[in-house]
Write a protein that holds these residues in place. Structure first.
Motif, short mmCIF file in Angstrom:
data_model
loop_
_atom_site.label_atom_id
_atom_site.label_comp_id
_atom_site.label_asym_id
_atom_site.label_seq_id
_atom_site.Cartn_x
_atom_site.Cartn_y
_atom_site.Cartn_z
N ILE A 211 0.87 -1.13 -0.07
CA ILE A 211 0.16 -0.15 0.11
C ILE A 211 1.00 1.27 0.30
O ILE A 211 0.75 2.20 -0.71
CB ILE A 211 -0.98 0.03 1.34
CG1 ILE A 211 -2.09 -1.25 0.95
CG2 ILE A 211 -1.88 1.32 1.50
CD1 ILE A 211 -2.65 -1.40 2.42
N GLU A 212 1.97 1.07 0.59
CA GLU A 212 2.92 2.41 0.93
C GLU A 212 3.50 2.47 -0.34
O GLU A 212 3.91 3.74 -0.83
CB GLU A 212 3.66 2.28 2.03
CG GLU A 212 3.22 2.80 3.28
CD GLU A 212 3.60 2.21 4.51
OE1 GLU A 212 4.86 1.52 4.61
OE2 GLU A 212 2.99 2.32 5.63
N GLN A 213 3.88 1.64 -1.11
CA GLN A 213 4.37 1.76 -2.47
C GLN A 213 3.59 2.14 -3.74
O GLN A 213 4.03 2.15 -4.53
CB GLN A 213 5.10 0.17 -2.86
CG GLN A 213 6.27 -0.21 -1.87
CD GLN A 213 6.39 -1.52 -2.19
OE1 GLN A 213 5.87 -2.46 -2.78
NE2 GLN A 213 7.67 -1.87 -1.90
N GLY A 214 2.07 2.19 -3.14
CA GLY A 214 1.29 2.67 -4.24
C GLY A 214 1.00 1.56 -5.08
O GLY A 214 0.38 1.97 -6.25
N ARG A 215 1.14 0.42 -4.89
CA ARG A 215 0.67 -0.51 -5.65
C ARG A 215 -0.52 -1.01 -5.63
O ARG A 215 -1.24 -1.69 -6.51
CB ARG A 215 1.72 -1.93 -5.41
CG ARG A 215 3.14 -1.58 -5.64
CD ARG A 215 3.99 -2.62 -5.31
NE ARG A 215 4.38 -3.47 -6.54
CZ ARG A 215 5.11 -4.45 -6.65
NH1 ARG A 215 5.32 -5.09 -5.29
NH2 ARG A 215 5.14 -5.24 -7.64
N THR A 216 -1.12 -0.73 -4.48
CA THR A 216 -2.63 -1.19 -4.41
C THR A 216 -3.20 -0.48 -3.17
O THR A 216 -2.62 0.25 -2.11
CB THR A 216 -2.91 -2.59 -3.88
OG1 THR A 216 -4.30 -2.84 -3.88
CG2 THR A 216 -2.30 -3.10 -2.70
N GLU A 217 -4.50 0.05 -3.06
CA GLU A 217 -5.15 0.89 -1.91
C GLU A 217 -5.71 -0.30 -0.87
O GLU A 217 -5.57 -0.07 0.24
CB GLU A 217 -6.38 1.42 -2.53
CG GLU A 217 -5.96 2.72 -3.38
CD GLU A 217 -7.21 3.38 -3.95
OE1 GLU A 217 -8.26 3.62 -3.20
OE2 GLU A 217 -7.29 3.46 -4.88
N VAL A 218 -6.05 -1.37 -1.24
CA VAL A 218 -6.68 -2.44 -0.37
C VAL A 218 -5.87 -3.93 -0.71
O VAL A 218 -5.77 -4.16 -1.71
CB VAL A 218 -8.18 -2.51 -0.54
CG1 VAL A 218 -8.78 -3.42 0.45
CG2 VAL A 218 -8.97 -1.19 -0.32
N VAL A 219 -5.62 -4.53 0.36
CA VAL A 219 -5.20 -5.85 0.37
C VAL A 219 -6.12 -6.93 1.10
O VAL A 219 -6.32 -6.36 2.30
CB VAL A 219 -3.77 -6.18 0.93
CG1 VAL A 219 -3.32 -7.63 0.50
CG2 VAL A 219 -2.94 -5.08 0.11
N VAL A 220 -6.64 -7.60 0.51
CA VAL A 220 -7.73 -8.70 1.14
C VAL A 220 -6.73 -10.13 1.03
O VAL A 220 -6.55 -10.63 0.05
CB VAL A 220 -8.95 -8.90 0.58
CG1 VAL A 220 -9.69 -10.00 1.34
CG2 VAL A 220 -9.65 -7.47 0.69
N VAL A 221 -6.24 -10.41 2.21
CA VAL A 221 -5.25 -11.50 2.29
C VAL A 221 -6.24 -12.97 2.46
O VAL A 221 -6.52 -12.84 3.69
CB VAL A 221 -4.24 -11.63 3.20
CG1 VAL A 221 -3.33 -12.82 3.16
CG2 VAL A 221 -3.41 -10.29 2.88
#
Ligand SMILES: Nc1ncnc2c1ncn2[C@@H]1O[C@H](COP(=O)(O)OP(=O)(O)OP(=O)(O)O)[C@@H](O)[C@H]1O
Ligand SMILES: [Mg+2]
Length: 313
Positions: A211-221
């Protein structure tokens, strides 16, 4: 509108046999056929939940025609992208004496440049612009690894939110383009960040890094029977899955994505949408192979989860 994109769909043939042995002719039971492939399954699950989406998929040869027919029968809105090769057929064989399942997955047709360009063209040419684009499943041989990255660039021009569920290099490139939501399982997340991860804390840290790298806003693991971790810039939460009797875990991930995007598109808040997704995933495992989630089961499980939430407050 929700659009799902499947560049490597399949016709999944299922059968069973008493015992799988080498060299002999294996006389199997009558086969049944179902559509397969990430995005197509997400669209099928959305349909089962009472929603609608457009399944955009690459299609070629007789299996492509069969897919068309099966999606019509299930009432899934769909649009074919004609490719030069043949849509693959996968084979699932259950060995009755042991209950073991043998899954034979084919790589899919070899894409020429015109095939994947056509996929992008047809996505770009959609007359009704989607609010959500779900890119899910593997890429066929010959399709460039950055294909989903190109999909993301296209979707961004309409301000559509992109949800990606894939693995390996395809997932790397998708994340590089910056998406709305990624749904890796723990193994896929490990691969994406390039190091081993154990336990909730490390999973959260890995997701936050993305998220911090701007690769995604949300992660659902997704964590199978343990539910899922929901991670955003605002915080992290472990959302439990309800306890259910498990018949087949195949397609659970697709149902999780389906429930989540269905709910988001109806304007529900993210946490609730992911909870509904988990309910859909858990409803899917209650059914036999490839059946995906039933609406009644999903709604009942979701209501139970909300109740447990209230009780815990
Ligand atoms: N044993 C289980 N009991 C209850 N719910 C389950 C179980 N396994 C899976 N689920 C539900 O399905 C969701 C997705 O499952 P999982 O984490 O296995 O996805 P996945 O690894 O992407 O699977 P796949 O890609 O093989 O479909 C879980 O978050 C959970 O809601
Ligand atoms: Mg999965």
């Amino acid at each position: 509108m929700i659009v799902t994109l499947t560049v490597n769909p399949s016709v999944d043939a299922s059968t069973s046999i008493e015992k799988v042995v080498p060299d002999h002719k294996l006389r199997c039971r009558e086969a049944s056929y179902k559509p397969g492939g990430g995005g197509i399954n997400v669209s099928r699950a959305i349909r089962r939940l009472g929603g609608e989406s457009l399944a955009l998929y690459a299609s070629g040869g007789l299996h492509g025609q069969l897919l068309h027919h099966m999606l019509e029968q299930e009432g899934v809105r769909h649009q074919e992208i004609r490719i030069s090769g043949q849509t693959r057929e996968n084979l699932i064989v259950v060995e009755e004496s042991t209950g073991q399942q043998f899954r034979f997955d084919m790589p899919g047709p070899h894409f020429i440049e015109g095939d994947w360009l056509q996929c992008l063209e047809q996505l770009k040419a959609l007359t009704e612009k989607p609010t959500y684009v779900v890119a899910s499943g593997s890429l066929p041989p010959g399709c460039p690894a950055d294909f989903y990255g190109r999909v993301v660039e296209t979707a961004k021009q309409w301000n559509a939110r992109v949800i990606v569920d894939t693995s390996g290099e395809a997932l790397q490139y998708a994340a590089d383009a910056g998406v709305y939501l990624l749904k890796p399982n723990a193994r896929e997340l490990e691969e994406l960040v390039g190091h081993g991860i154990a336990g909730d804390e490390e999973l959260k840290a890995a997701a936050l890094e993305l998220i911090e790298q701007g690769r995604t806003e949300v992660v659902v693991v997704s964590l199978g029977g343990q539910g899922a971790l929901l991670i955003t810039r605002e915080g992290c939460e472990h959302l439990n899955a309800p306890e259910v009797q498990v018949l087949s875990v195949v397609g659970a991930g697709d149902s999780l994505v389906a429930g989540t995007v269905y709910s988001l598109e109806r304007g529900r808040p993210l946490r609730e949408a992911v909870q509904f997704g988990i309910a859909s995933g858990s409803a899917a495992v209650m059914n036999p192979e490839r059946e995906l989630c039933k609406r009644e089961d999903t709604e009942r499980l979701f209501a139970e989860m909300k109740e447990a939430d209230e009780a815990g407050r």
